[in-house]
Scaffold this motif. Structure first.
Motif, PDB file in Angstrom:
ATOM      1  N   ASN A  64       2.388 -17.109  63.297  1.00  0.00           N
ATOM      2  CA  ASN A  64       1.513 -18.209  63.707  1.00  0.00           C
ATOM      3  C   ASN A  64       2.156 -19.561  63.365  1.00  0.00           C
ATOM      4  OD1 ASN A  64       0.846 -18.955  61.045  1.00  0.00           O
ATOM      5  ND2 ASN A  64      -1.319 -18.564  61.287  1.00  0.00           N
ATOM      6  N   ARG A  65       1.514 -20.641  63.727  1.00  0.00           N
ATOM      7  CA  ARG A  65       2.107 -21.978  63.596  1.00  0.00           C
ATOM      8  C   ARG A  65       2.350 -22.411  62.162  1.00  0.00           C
ATOM      9  NH1 ARG A  65      -2.044 -25.826  62.698  1.00  0.00           N
ATOM     10  NH2 ARG A  65      -4.104 -24.896  62.931  1.00  0.00           N
ATOM     11  N   LYS A  66       1.755 -21.696  61.217  1.00  0.00           N
ATOM     12  CA  LYS A  66       1.953 -22.005  59.805  1.00  0.00           C
ATOM     13  C   LYS A  66       2.931 -21.042  59.136  1.00  0.00           C
ATOM     14  CE  LYS A  66      -2.615 -24.016  59.308  1.00  0.00           C
ATOM     15  NZ  LYS A  66      -3.898 -23.944  58.610  1.00  0.00           N
ATOM     16  N   GLY A  67       3.478 -20.123  59.916  1.00  0.00           N
ATOM     17  CA  GLY A  67       4.417 -19.159  59.367  1.00  0.00           C
ATOM     18  C   GLY A  67       3.765 -17.923  58.779  1.00  0.00           C
ATOM     19  N   LEU A  68       2.488 -17.714  59.079  1.00  0.00           N
ATOM     20  CA  LEU A  68       1.780 -16.537  58.579  1.00  0.00           C
ATOM     21  C   LEU A  68       2.033 -15.331  59.477  1.00  0.00           C
ATOM     22  CD1 LEU A  68      -1.635 -18.185  57.656  1.00  0.00           C
ATOM     23  CD2 LEU A  68       0.022 -17.207  56.052  1.00  0.00           C
ATOM     24  N   LEU A  69       2.135 -14.167  58.864  1.00  0.00           N
ATOM     25  CA  LEU A  69       2.355 -12.923  59.601  1.00  0.00           C
ATOM     26  C   LEU A  69       1.024 -12.391  60.130  1.00  0.00           C
ATOM     27  CD1 LEU A  69       4.866 -11.053  57.241  1.00  0.00           C
ATOM     28  CD2 LEU A  69       5.281 -12.950  58.797  1.00  0.00           C
ATOM     29  N   GLY A  89      16.959 -11.236  56.527  1.00  0.00           N
ATOM     30  CA  GLY A  89      17.217 -12.356  55.634  1.00  0.00           C
ATOM     31  C   GLY A  89      16.117 -13.402  55.581  1.00  0.00           C
ATOM     32  N   VAL A  90      14.994 -13.150  56.219  1.00  0.00           N
ATOM     33  CA  VAL A  90      13.871 -14.091  56.195  1.00  0.00           C
ATOM     34  C   VAL A  90      13.030 -13.793  54.959  1.00  0.00           C
ATOM     35  CG1 VAL A  90      11.813 -14.898  57.407  1.00  0.00           C
ATOM     36  CG2 VAL A  90      13.855 -14.248  58.711  1.00  0.00           C
ATOM     37  N   GLN A  91      12.773 -14.817  54.153  1.00  0.00           N
ATOM     38  CA  GLN A  91      11.979 -14.656  52.941  1.00  0.00           C
ATOM     39  C   GLN A  91      10.487 -14.724  53.274  1.00  0.00           C
ATOM     40  OE1 GLN A  91      13.939 -17.956  50.821  1.00  0.00           O
ATOM     41  NE2 GLN A  91      14.153 -16.460  49.163  1.00  0.00           N
ATOM     42  N   VAL A  92       9.735 -13.733  52.753  1.00  0.00           N
ATOM     43  CA  VAL A  92       8.294 -13.667  52.992  1.00  0.00           C
ATOM     44  C   VAL A  92       7.595 -13.476  51.652  1.00  0.00           C
ATOM     45  CG1 VAL A  92       6.441 -12.417  54.169  1.00  0.00           C
ATOM     46  CG2 VAL A  92       8.685 -12.603  55.253  1.00  0.00           C
ATOM     47  N   GLU A  93       6.602 -14.308  51.390  1.00  0.00           N
ATOM     48  CA  GLU A  93       5.760 -14.156  50.205  1.00  0.00           C
ATOM     49  C   GLU A  93       4.309 -14.315  50.623  1.00  0.00           C
ATOM     50  OE1 GLU A  93       6.748 -16.773  46.974  1.00  0.00           O
ATOM     51  OE2 GLU A  93       8.823 -16.061  46.907  1.00  0.00           O
ATOM     52  N   ASP A  94       3.480 -13.410  50.157  1.00  0.00           N
ATOM     53  CA  ASP A  94       2.048 -13.446  50.493  1.00  0.00           C
ATOM     54  C   ASP A  94       1.822 -13.566  51.999  1.00  0.00           C
ATOM     55  OD1 ASP A  94       1.255 -13.257  47.788  1.00  0.00           O
ATOM     56  OD2 ASP A  94       1.539 -15.420  47.542  1.00  0.00           O
ATOM     57  N   ASN A  95       2.570 -12.777  52.757  1.00  0.00           N
ATOM     58  CA  ASN A  95       2.455 -12.732  54.217  1.00  0.00           C
ATOM     59  C   ASN A  95       2.749 -14.055  54.906  1.00  0.00           C
ATOM     60  OD1 ASN A  95       1.740  -9.947  54.458  1.00  0.00           O
ATOM     61  ND2 ASN A  95      -0.247 -10.488  53.596  1.00  0.00           N
ATOM     62  N   GLN A  96       3.605 -14.869  54.295  1.00  0.00           N
ATOM     63  CA  GLN A  96       3.979 -16.147  54.889  1.00  0.00           C
ATOM     64  C   GLN A  96       5.479 -16.359  54.734  1.00  0.00           C
ATOM     65  OE1 GLN A  96       1.746 -19.515  53.502  1.00  0.00           O
ATOM     66  NE2 GLN A  96       2.346 -20.723  55.260  1.00  0.00           N
ATOM     67  N   ILE A  97       6.097 -16.928  55.777  1.00  0.00           N
ATOM     68  CA  ILE A  97       7.518 -17.252  55.741  1.00  0.00           C
ATOM     69  C   ILE A  97       7.724 -18.358  54.713  1.00  0.00           C
ATOM     70  CG2 ILE A  97       9.512 -18.032  57.088  1.00  0.00           C
ATOM     71  CD1 ILE A  97       8.309 -15.379  58.107  1.00  0.00           C
ATOM     72  N   VAL A  98       8.617 -18.137  53.748  1.00  0.00           N
ATOM     73  CA  VAL A  98       8.835 -19.090  52.660  1.00  0.00           C
ATOM     74  C   VAL A  98       9.459 -20.377  53.173  1.00  0.00           C
ATOM     75  CG1 VAL A  98      10.080 -19.495  50.500  1.00  0.00           C
ATOM     76  CG2 VAL A  98       8.985 -17.281  50.916  1.00  0.00           C
ATOM     77  N   ASN A  99      10.545 -20.296  53.881  1.00  0.00           N
ATOM     78  CA  ASN A  99      11.273 -21.468  54.367  1.00  0.00           C
ATOM     79  C   ASN A  99      11.061 -21.626  55.874  1.00  0.00           C
ATOM     80  OD1 ASN A  99      12.636 -19.063  54.761  1.00  0.00           O
ATOM     81  ND2 ASN A  99      14.662 -19.950  54.500  1.00  0.00           N
ATOM     82  N   PHE A 100       9.807 -21.668  56.265  1.00  0.00           N
ATOM     83  CA  PHE A 100       9.436 -21.634  57.681  1.00  0.00           C
ATOM     84  C   PHE A 100      10.166 -22.689  58.517  1.00  0.00           C
ATOM     85  CE2 PHE A 100       6.215 -22.613  61.100  1.00  0.00           C
ATOM     86  CZ  PHE A 100       6.477 -21.484  61.854  1.00  0.00           C
ATOM     87  N   ASN A 101      10.191 -23.938  58.039  1.00  0.00           N
ATOM     88  CA  ASN A 101      10.826 -25.006  58.823  1.00  0.00           C
ATOM     89  C   ASN A 101      12.318 -24.770  59.012  1.00  0.00           C
ATOM     90  OD1 ASN A 101       8.446 -26.400  59.246  1.00  0.00           O
ATOM     91  ND2 ASN A 101       8.660 -27.577  57.357  1.00  0.00           N
TER      92      ASN A 101
END
Length: 112
Positions: A64-69, A89-101
């Motif tokens: 989604n637009r906030k990087g949530l899975l 190699g994409v970092q995910v924490e609490d179902n969200q992309i860490v470095n989304f931008n």
């Protein structure tokens, strides 16, 4: 499925197939690229159906637009989407992309 939806779904899949490994995009970014900026939800529906399609579509790279899975429940098991992204190699924490931008891939800028 109506032909219009089928054609739209195919266009969604064509864009999703171009998302580079280790990058993500959003439902809305795909919709905007396809000229249907208010159709983010329909992009999600298309990606929900892609497991029954005739080829591999990397739907795990669309969030989604906030990087949530938000689409993770459409993958087998509870952590498959996260695992697929982390394997790239994409970092995910609490179902969200860490470095989304940093990993965000915008088809409107990348596919000129």
């Amino acid at each position: 499925m109506a032909n219009d939806n089928k054609d739209f779904f195919e266009r969604v899949y064509q864009v999703a197939e171009l998302i580079p490994q280790g990058r993500v995009t959003s439902y809305g970014a795909i919709a905007t690229y396809l000229g249907s900026s208010r159709s983010a939800r329909m992009v999600g529906w298309a990606l929900n159906k892609c497991s029954s399609w005739h080829r591999f579509i990397p739907a795990h790279r669309v969030v989604n637009r906030k990087g949530l899975l938000t689409g993770k429940h459409h993958f087998p098991g509870g952590e498959t989407m996260k695992e697929l992204l982390e394997n790239e190699g994409v970092q995910v924490e609490d179902n969200q992309i860490v470095n989304f931008n940093e990993v965000f891939w915008d088809p409107s800028n990348e596919l000129l």
